[in-house]
Write a protein that holds these residues in place. Structure first.
Motif, PDB file in Angstrom:
ATOM      1  N   LEU A 145      27.067   0.620  25.500  1.00 33.02           N
ATOM      2  CA  LEU A 145      27.339   1.947  26.309  1.00 33.02           C
ATOM      3  C   LEU A 145      27.128   1.468  27.766  1.00 33.02           C
ATOM      4  CD1 LEU A 145      25.914   5.177  24.421  1.00 33.02           C
ATOM      5  CD2 LEU A 145      28.482   3.992  24.519  1.00 33.02           C
ATOM      6  N   GLN A 146      26.171   0.737  28.082  1.00 35.98           N
ATOM      7  CA  GLN A 146      26.062   0.340  29.353  1.00 35.98           C
ATOM      8  C   GLN A 146      27.250  -0.801  29.959  1.00 35.98           C
ATOM      9  OE1 GLN A 146      22.037  -1.634  29.567  1.00 35.98           O
ATOM     10  NE2 GLN A 146      21.141   0.239  30.147  1.00 35.98           N
ATOM     11  N   ARG A 147      27.544  -1.519  28.872  1.00 40.91           N
ATOM     12  CA  ARG A 147      28.534  -2.452  29.063  1.00 40.91           C
ATOM     13  C   ARG A 147      29.949  -1.686  29.719  1.00 40.91           C
ATOM     14  NH1 ARG A 147      32.795  -4.995  25.575  1.00 40.91           N
ATOM     15  NH2 ARG A 147      33.191  -6.773  26.406  1.00 40.91           N
ATOM     16  N   ASN A 150      29.116  -0.157  33.141  1.00 40.73           N
ATOM     17  CA  ASN A 150      28.881  -0.861  34.354  1.00 40.73           C
ATOM     18  C   ASN A 150      29.981  -1.238  35.227  1.00 40.73           C
ATOM     19  OD1 ASN A 150      28.096  -3.010  36.035  1.00 40.73           O
ATOM     20  ND2 ASN A 150      27.095  -4.219  34.655  1.00 40.73           N
ATOM     21  N   PRO A 151      30.117  -0.666  36.572  1.00 41.30           N
ATOM     22  CA  PRO A 151      31.402  -0.867  37.137  1.00 41.30           C
ATOM     23  C   PRO A 151      31.724  -2.529  37.440  1.00 41.30           C
ATOM     24  CG  PRO A 151      29.923   0.639  38.512  1.00 41.30           C
ATOM     25  CD  PRO A 151      29.176   0.118  37.303  1.00 41.30           C
ATOM     26  N   VAL A 164      27.021   9.963  34.487  1.00 49.81           N
ATOM     27  CA  VAL A 164      25.500   9.564  33.875  1.00 49.81           C
ATOM     28  C   VAL A 164      24.578   9.042  35.084  1.00 49.81           C
ATOM     29  CG1 VAL A 164      26.366   8.729  31.699  1.00 49.81           C
ATOM     30  CG2 VAL A 164      26.174   7.089  33.374  1.00 49.81           C
ATOM     31  N   ASP A 165      23.502   8.877  34.706  1.00 47.74           N
ATOM     32  CA  ASP A 165      22.609   8.607  35.889  1.00 47.74           C
ATOM     33  C   ASP A 165      23.081   7.237  36.325  1.00 47.74           C
ATOM     34  OD1 ASP A 165      20.082   7.249  37.118  1.00 47.74           O
ATOM     35  OD2 ASP A 165      19.114   8.974  36.260  1.00 47.74           O
ATOM     36  N   THR A 166      23.202   6.960  37.808  1.00 52.43           N
ATOM     37  CA  THR A 166      23.694   5.909  38.391  1.00 52.43           C
ATOM     38  C   THR A 166      22.832   4.360  37.981  1.00 52.43           C
ATOM     39  OG1 THR A 166      22.473   6.460  40.421  1.00 52.43           O
ATOM     40  CG2 THR A 166      24.978   7.147  40.333  1.00 52.43           C
ATOM     41  N   VAL A 167      21.356   4.646  37.618  1.00 56.53           N
ATOM     42  CA  VAL A 167      20.741   3.472  37.408  1.00 56.53           C
ATOM     43  C   VAL A 167      20.896   3.484  35.775  1.00 56.53           C
ATOM     44  CG1 VAL A 167      18.418   2.542  37.042  1.00 56.53           C
ATOM     45  CG2 VAL A 167      19.257   3.798  39.229  1.00 56.53           C
TER      46      VAL A 167
END
Length: 614
Positions: A145-147, A150-151, A164-167
């Motif tokens: 999901l992070q993948r 990640n912009p 989602v949380d920006t971090v």
């Protein structure tokens, strides 16, 4: 040792793999499953092999970058998500056995099933194929999901996680090996269904950190099949995943099929003739060159085919449309930034005739706007889709209560053409049918008449519709419709991949598009106009910008606000930034020896319960 390194080391006889070794019974079976591509798989009747053709290009098997139907169909056989959708497109457990919404809607907690395993093949120099497996853990979910979120990775699914949380380390948290938290900035009711999209499919953490080029050709998922062989533009073979977790109602492991064999014949007419000859088990869609041969204008099989094949026609959540690129910085979009001019083009289209004669009845004229009627909020008393009561909207756009009469449409188109300041006099050569009106002829006080925007050379005022060969007949229909009101439009033919690339990069003026909903909510359609989702980082391909719409869309995101849905849909309709043509119906032909092949409103290809008995 991670799964990728284990796959590579399994070729060493001194290393023990936590997998299985599948010994192919004979060279004949090896060929029959498409390993060499030298034989016709239909000859091996002991094996259930499903054959179909894909005429569209497949450039990736990475779920985070799969956009087209052809790619989504394939990655859906190879991967699973936390959430799946049932036949009514309602969320059901996938890799997650349950989920809960907590902290006032700002946290979603997923609990993973215990028996889900990744599968990856490795072929060594002998006649053995090694399948390595391991259990899915929370860290895999987080990495996958992070993948996407990640912009820096520029996944087309990035827009899903705008809330989602920006971090990212705080947005997706592995609580333990079987629990994952997703932390949101604000409640978002639709996010549960979005977890069923291909962008949210789960891969091993060690694969998620690889280059997308590697992931594109080395899928490693939990789906009912795994990739055995892929020769791009020639053939793709998937085989049964022996670790797949689902069983049928009798306890039999799924899938029933031993393999899926996909060909890539680009000529759809050739592919259709091969289907008729029995080479393919399934044929999807309608192509202009043989639609009249195949079905009536009421979307029924003609008698000569009625006994030979099975036909499945299903309404599905796809709005076919023409998009207008209106970015204020785009010089090619000068006239298209004029709302009255866009409305003139929209009103000139006789959608009923288009569906009947171009589509042979496969579709419903899109009178209601971009969001299909089937998922619009309903009147609690009458059961009809709600519409906005604004007099302006009712004046500008097709009213459901009135017939869609061609003579009224033409009058309206010419009215908006005059309001736009456009003169329909043909000037110059090919493509130069646009002409700026003298300033004195522009309506006073009309905010839609941007004099600066539509000034420039005749070259700047060319209008071009970009489409693919498959939709050329539709493009010609539109071209003639616009020509009848004095607007000349050229047609530009591109491959599907090139059209998508140019559309995402803002290089087009008018473009044919399809928006297939990932889940049965109006939000899926309205997201195409949210300013934070401007392409290439989201599905707002027109670069529509309207703060009032954005405010309505944010209300829709939180759920439970049908009035916001109705107003937002009407606002887009009034702007005419897209011309919805029809709400589609999918057509599937399949052989009499195939069973278990269904369809739903998302036109998904679900093969895990299909059987082939020739």
């Amino acid at each position: 040792m991670n799964l990728i390194s284990l796959r590579n080391k399994c070729k060493n006889k001194n290393i023990r793999c936590t997998g299985v070794f599948i010994v192919l019974l004979s060279a004949v079976v090896y060929i029959g499953l498409g390993i060499t591509g030298c034989q016709n798989v239909d000859k091996y009747s002991n094996y259930q092999i499903f054959n179909y053709n894909e005429d569209a290009s497949v450039t990736t098997l990475d779920p985070a970058y799969a956009r087209s139907q052809s790619e989504i169909w394939l990655v859906s056989q190879l991967y699973n998500g936390l959430i799946d959708l049932d036949s009514n497109l309602k969320p059901v457990p996938g890799i997650a056995k349950k989920w809960s919404v907590e902290d006032g809607g700002k946290r979603i907690r997923f609990t993973l099933k215990k028996n889900i395993r990744f599968c990856i093949p490795s072929v060594n120099n002998s006649s053995k194929e090694t399948l390595v497996e391991r259990v899915v853990r929370a860290e895999d979910v987080v990495a996958s999901l992070q993948r996407v979120a990640n912009p820096a990775n520029s996944s087309p699914g990035l827009w899903i996680f705008a809330n989602v949380d920006t971090v990212l380390q705080h947005a997706f948290v592995a609580v333990d090996d079987s629990t994952v938290d997703v932390n949101l900035l604000k409640p978002q009711a639709s996010l549960i269904s979005l977890f069923a999209t291909n962008y949210c499919f789960i891969m091993p953490a060690e694969l998620a950190v690889k280059d997308k080029g590697y992931v594109a050709r080395n899928p490693m998922g939990t789906g009912p099949f795994y990739l055995r062989r892929w020769e791009e533009e020639i053939q793709l073979v998937m085989r049964k995943n022996p670790y797949y977790h689902e069983k049928d109602s009798k306890g039999v492991s799924l899938p029933y099929l031993d393999a899926v064999n996909v060909s890539f014949v680009k000529n759809k007419q050739t592919a259709f003739m091969q289907f008729v000859a029995g080479k393919y088990d399934f044929f999807n869609g309608l192509e202009g060159s043989f639609k009249d041969e195949l079905i009536t204008q009421d979307a029924q099989l003609k008698p000569k085919y009625a006994q030979r094949f099975k036909l499945l026609v299903t309404p599905f959540l796809n709005t076919e449309y023409i998009g207008c690129y209106i970015d204020p910085q785009a010089p090619q979009s000068a006239w298209l930034r004029n709302e009255n001019f866009r409305n003139a083009l929209h009103w000139a289209i006789d959608k009923k005739r288009l569906v009947k004669f171009i589509r042979n009845g496969l579709g419903t004229p899109a009178y209601g706007g971009f969001v299909p009627d089937v998922i619009m909020p309903k009147d609690p008393l009458k059961g009809n889709p709600l519409v906005a009561n604004s007099p302006v909207i009712l004046e500008k756009l097709e009213e459901r209560s009135n017939p869609y009469r061609p003579e009224n449409m033409r009058d309206s188109a010419l009215k908006y053409l005059r309001l736009s300041g456009y003169l329909g006099t043909k000037i110059g050569g090919s493509g130069s049918g646009l002409r700026q009106a003298p300033i004195g002829n522009l309506p006073r006080g009309n905010s839609n008449s941007n004099i600066d925007a539509i000034s420039g050379s005749s070259e700047d005022r060319k209008l071009v519709l970009t489409t693919t060969t498959e939709y050329l007949d539709m493009a010609i229909f539109l071209q003639k419709s616009w020509e009848e009101i004095g607007v000349k439009v050229d047609i530009d033919i591109q491959t599907g991949a090139m059209l998508r690339q140019k559309r995402n990069e803002g290089q087009l003026q008018l473009f044919r598009g399809s928006w297939i909903a990932d889940y049965p909510e109006a939000e899926s359609y309205l997201a195409c106009f949210y300013s934070k989702y401007w392409s290439p980082n989201g599905p707002n391909y027109t670069h529509y910008l309207n703060p009032a719409f954005d405010a309505l869309f944010e209300q829709v995101e939180q759920g439970g606000n049908p009035e916001a849905v109705v107003k937002a849909n009407a606002m887009v309709k009034q702007s005419a930034v897209v011309f919805p043509l029809y709400y589609d119906k999918s057509l599937r032909l399949y052989q009499n020896w195939v069973s278990g092949l269904g369809n739903d409103a998302n036109n998904r290809l679900i093969l895990k319960k299909v059987k082939v008995k020739r």
